[in-house]
Design a protein around this motif. Structure first.
Motif, short mmCIF file in Angstrom:
data_model
loop_
_atom_site.label_atom_id
_atom_site.label_comp_id
_atom_site.label_asym_id
_atom_site.label_seq_id
_atom_site.Cartn_x
_atom_site.Cartn_y
_atom_site.Cartn_z
N GLN A 230 0.86 -1.18 0.00
CA GLN A 230 0.00 0.00 0.00
C GLN A 230 0.90 1.22 0.00
O GLN A 230 1.56 1.53 0.97
CB GLN A 230 -0.92 0.01 1.22
CG GLN A 230 -1.87 1.20 1.20
CD GLN A 230 -2.90 1.10 2.31
OE1 GLN A 230 -3.03 0.07 2.95
NE2 GLN A 230 -3.62 2.16 2.52
N HIS B 222 1.46 5.44 -0.85
CA HIS B 222 0.71 6.69 -0.85
C HIS B 222 1.46 7.74 -1.65
O HIS B 222 2.67 7.89 -1.53
CB HIS B 222 0.49 7.20 0.58
CG HIS B 222 -0.34 6.28 1.41
ND1 HIS B 222 -1.71 6.17 1.27
CD2 HIS B 222 0.01 5.40 2.38
CE1 HIS B 222 -2.17 5.28 2.13
NE2 HIS B 222 -1.16 4.80 2.81
N SER C 151 -4.04 6.02 -2.94
CA SER C 151 -3.57 4.74 -2.40
C SER C 151 -3.51 3.72 -3.52
O SER C 151 -4.47 3.57 -4.27
CB SER C 151 -4.50 4.24 -1.30
OG SER C 151 -4.56 5.14 -0.25
N ILE D 79 -3.37 -0.09 -3.88
CA ILE D 79 -3.55 -1.25 -3.02
C ILE D 79 -3.46 -2.53 -3.84
O ILE D 79 -4.06 -2.65 -4.91
CB ILE D 79 -4.91 -1.19 -2.30
CG1 ILE D 79 -4.88 -0.05 -1.27
CG2 ILE D 79 -5.24 -2.50 -1.62
CD1 ILE D 79 -6.17 0.13 -0.53
N THR E 276 -14.14 -1.05 3.64
CA THR E 276 -12.99 -0.32 4.18
C THR E 276 -11.84 -0.34 3.19
O THR E 276 -11.16 0.68 2.98
CB THR E 276 -12.54 -0.93 5.53
OG1 THR E 276 -13.62 -0.83 6.47
CG2 THR E 276 -11.33 -0.21 6.08
N SER F 240 -12.64 1.96 0.36
CA SER F 240 -12.62 3.37 0.78
C SER F 240 -11.22 3.98 0.70
O SER F 240 -11.06 5.20 0.65
CB SER F 240 -13.15 3.52 2.21
OG SER F 240 -12.24 2.99 3.15
N LYS F 241 -10.20 3.13 0.67
CA LYS F 241 -8.82 3.61 0.59
C LYS F 241 -8.33 3.74 -0.84
O LYS F 241 -7.19 4.16 -1.08
CB LYS F 241 -7.90 2.66 1.37
CG LYS F 241 -8.20 2.64 2.86
CD LYS F 241 -7.37 1.58 3.58
CE LYS F 241 -7.73 1.52 5.06
NZ LYS F 241 -7.03 0.43 5.77
N HIS G 22 -8.56 5.70 -4.06
CA HIS G 22 -9.04 6.97 -4.61
C HIS G 22 -8.72 7.08 -6.11
O HIS G 22 -8.80 8.16 -6.68
CB HIS G 22 -8.45 8.14 -3.84
CG HIS G 22 -8.74 8.07 -2.37
ND1 HIS G 22 -10.01 8.26 -1.87
CD2 HIS G 22 -7.95 7.79 -1.30
CE1 HIS G 22 -9.99 8.12 -0.55
NE2 HIS G 22 -8.76 7.83 -0.18
N ALA H 123 -13.58 4.09 -3.56
CA ALA H 123 -14.44 4.53 -2.45
C ALA H 123 -15.89 4.68 -2.91
O ALA H 123 -16.83 4.27 -2.22
CB ALA H 123 -13.91 5.85 -1.90
#
Length: 627
Positions: A7, A9, A19, A21, A49, A52-53, A55, A308
């Motif tokens: 992960q 950033h 993010s 992932i 969840t 949601s990370k 984007h 998300a």
């Protein structure tokens, strides 16, 4: 708990945190449960969840089909992994509900590939037949590309098992209100359709002519000329639906992967070099096609979805289908828009604040401050317009602009406060001896008035030579000078070197100078207000301009998409006419007419159609700058 293998950033051009992932293994996105003896679908919070990370824009590929047809193998291939989705080696279905695997897109940088492996259709252990159509509907609603996986050949039995294609029209509504043209609109919302036929062993030959895989599919989708019985109707119905709802279709025919029964039962553990070469090559062609042709998931009112937003959409659709057996796309978009537009305001305002905190205060002039603010406003506005959608009457845009005005006012106040602090520090530095002399009455002597004026002028000259004083430089100086008026008049009165006439003249000059200071301060405030109003006018005009550009971009995007749908339907109609199927061709003709009517409306393609009232509303912010 699902684990992530990586992960990272980073920030994009708008300053948003992105993010990337890569999940080590799939997790269940939508669970099959039973409540009070009734089947129910619920979203898994853990999967939401994870989404949601993300984007980044997402490309969503779902696979559906009968259980025990090898769906999971193809999904593992798309993920670039040997193992992941459970293949199973028994007659029992292994996949329950809908499972999700998010991986970086192999060919599209800064995109995430979301793979959805669905519970096998027709599983006798389910107990609730509605479950199949629920799963199928969610796969259609959430996907950019839908893979239908079957075995053997595309025959009537395979078509019969696709009954869900017409059943989903009972579960999926485009708009809240009844809409006669709804069927025409389905194709603009549905994903591309890929039929994967496994264990295919026939020659690709129709009426003595060699055909392609796609021609084989289209031949299987041919309709009966005349419909006289219910059997004829049942024959045509799935074919009509596929042709009507899925404008872009593709077929892949897979040979047996291996003749080894042992290898078949543990396919995820077998290397490609132990499998049929043609099967391996076809698997690669299948993956390459999806990577190149499956677009970023979008809605009519949302050009691209992030992970998300996909999580929100999955929640909305799942709850709608489970509670009312109907998923309305319009309701989902409105619900999603309300949440996303509020987030857009928050993120854009936060970006403005972060950028403004990088500005060194105090700025030398108000012009300088407003110029820096304008650049930060432009970044924030671009982010808001990028994130916002279906903003009816532009109420969220106006809220954003109001928020921006308030934030700018806060920074103006900070800039002025910092300037005053710097200016008073400079005054104190250069007036220290002068301030000590006043209470010591050192100027209360003959000739003291001239000395007082000389020392005060020296402080002013030294003050004016200092740099970095900021926007309140003139105001602070005038305040200081004005604060010495009473002391100046007292010293003047006590100076015996001056005649009464000279004292009266000097006192008149002092009072006149104070009046001039008051007038100058008022003029400075008026100049400040004028500059701020002009700056806000420029901001408002630029907002209207960028909003118009966004609307034109959306209009173009929708027009291109609509033309493609109309062209696909025109081709279907022509093909049906060539086959002598006039009744079916007429259905397409009516749909084409409906789509053209929709295309030709004044507001077509404008996702935010209110422009003039918005411009007026934004310009109305000028009142916020009045003192």
């Amino acid at each position: 708990m699902a684990s992530l293998s990586g992960q990272a950033h980073k920030r994009n051009a708008h300053g948003e945190l992105i993010s990337t992932i890569k999940m080590k293994a799939p997790v269940c996105l939508i669970k099959n449960t039973v409540e009070d003896g009734k089947a129910k679908l619920v979203v898994n919070p853990e999967a939401i969840t994870i989404l949601s990370k993300i984007h980044q824009p997402v490309v969503v590929v779902s696979i559906v089909g009968l259980y025990r047809t090898g769906k999971s193998y193809l999904m593992n291939k798309l993920a670039g992994a040997q193992k992941g989705f459970s293949l199973g080696a028994t007659v029992q279905s292994k996949t329950k509900g809908i499972w999700m695997w998010c991986v970086p897109h192999p060919t599209n940088t800064n995109h995430t590939l979301v793979l959805l492996d669905t519970e096998g259709l027709g599983d006798v252990e389910k107990g609730d037949s509605r479950n199949d159509v629920w799963i199928f509907s969610l796969a259609v609603l959430l996907s950019s590309a839908l893979v239908y996986n079957s075995k053997g050949t595309i025959d009537q039995d395979a078509m019969d098992k696709l009954k869900f294609v017409w059943e989903i029209t009972e579960l999926i509504k485009v708009k809240t209100e009844d809409n006669e043209d709804e069927e025409a609109e389905f194709s603009s919302h549905f994903p591309i359709f890929i039929w994967a036929v496994r264990d295919f062993h026939l020659a690709l030959n129709i009426d003595g002519k060699q055909v392609s895989e796609d021609e084989y599919l289209e031949n299987a989708l041919k309709l009966k000329d005349s419909v006289k019985t219910t059997k004829d109707e049942a024959y045509n119905r799935p074919r009509e639906c596929i042709r009507m709802y899925f404008g872009k279709r593709k077929c892949f025919l897979f040979p047996f992967p291996t003749i080894s029964e042992k290898h078949l039962q543990k396919l995820e553990e077998v290397d490609d070099n132990e499998l049929n070469d043609n099967f391996v090559a076809q698997s690669k062609k299948f993956c390459d096609y999806i990577f190149q042709n499956a677009e970023v998931k979008g809605l009519k009112e949302v050009l691209t979805l992030t992970g998300a937003q996909l999580g929100d959409l999955a929640t909305i659709y799942t709850e709608a289908i489970s509670s009312s057996n109907v998923a309305c796309m319009e309701d989902a978009v409105i619900s999603l828009a309300d949440k996303e537009n509020k987030v857009a305001i928050q993120k854009a305002a936060q970006l403005y604040e972060e950028r403004m905190k990088e500005v060194t205060l105090p700025t030398e002039t108000l012009d300088n401050f407003l110029g820096k603010s304008q650049k930060c406003e432009a970044e924030a506005r671009a982010l808001f317009l990028k994130k916002s959608f279906k903003d009816k009457d532009q109420k969220f845009l106006i809220q954003f602009m109001e928020h921006l005005v308030n934030k700018k006012q806060e920074f103006i106040a900070k800039n002025e406060k910092k300037s005053r602090e710097v200016c008073w520090a400079i005054i104190r530095k250069h007036s220290a001896d002068f301030e000590k002399a006043l209470p010591a009455r050192k100027y209360m002597e003959r000739g003291g008035y001239a000395k007082f004026k000389k020392d005060l002028k020296a402080i002013e000259d030294k003050y004016n030579k200092e740099r970095g004083k900021g926007v309140k430089a003139e105001e602070v100086l005038q305040e200081y000078m004005k604060s010495k008026k009473d002391a100046e008049i007292n010293i003047l009165k006590e100076d015996n070197s001056l005649s009464q006439k000279e004292k009266d003249e000097e006192e008149a000059k002092t009072r006149k100078k104070c009046e001039e200071m008051e007038k100058k301060m008022q003029e400075l405030e008026e100049v400040k207000q004028k500059l701020m109003v002009e700056a806000q006018n420029n901001c408002n005009e630029e907002t209207v301009k960028k909003l118009t550009e966004k609307m034109e971009e959306e209009r173009h995007f929708m027009a291109v998409k609509m033309e493609k749908i109309i062209n696909d339907k025109e081709k279907e109609r022509e093909l049906l006419l060539q086959q002598g199927l006039e009744r079916q061709a007429r259905m397409f003709h009516e749909q084409i007419a409906d789509l053209k009517k929709q295309r030709d409306t004044p507001d077509f393609g404008v996702l935010n159609p209110v422009i003039r009232p918005i411009a007026a509303g934004i310009r109305g912010f000028l009142g916020l700058f009045e003192p």
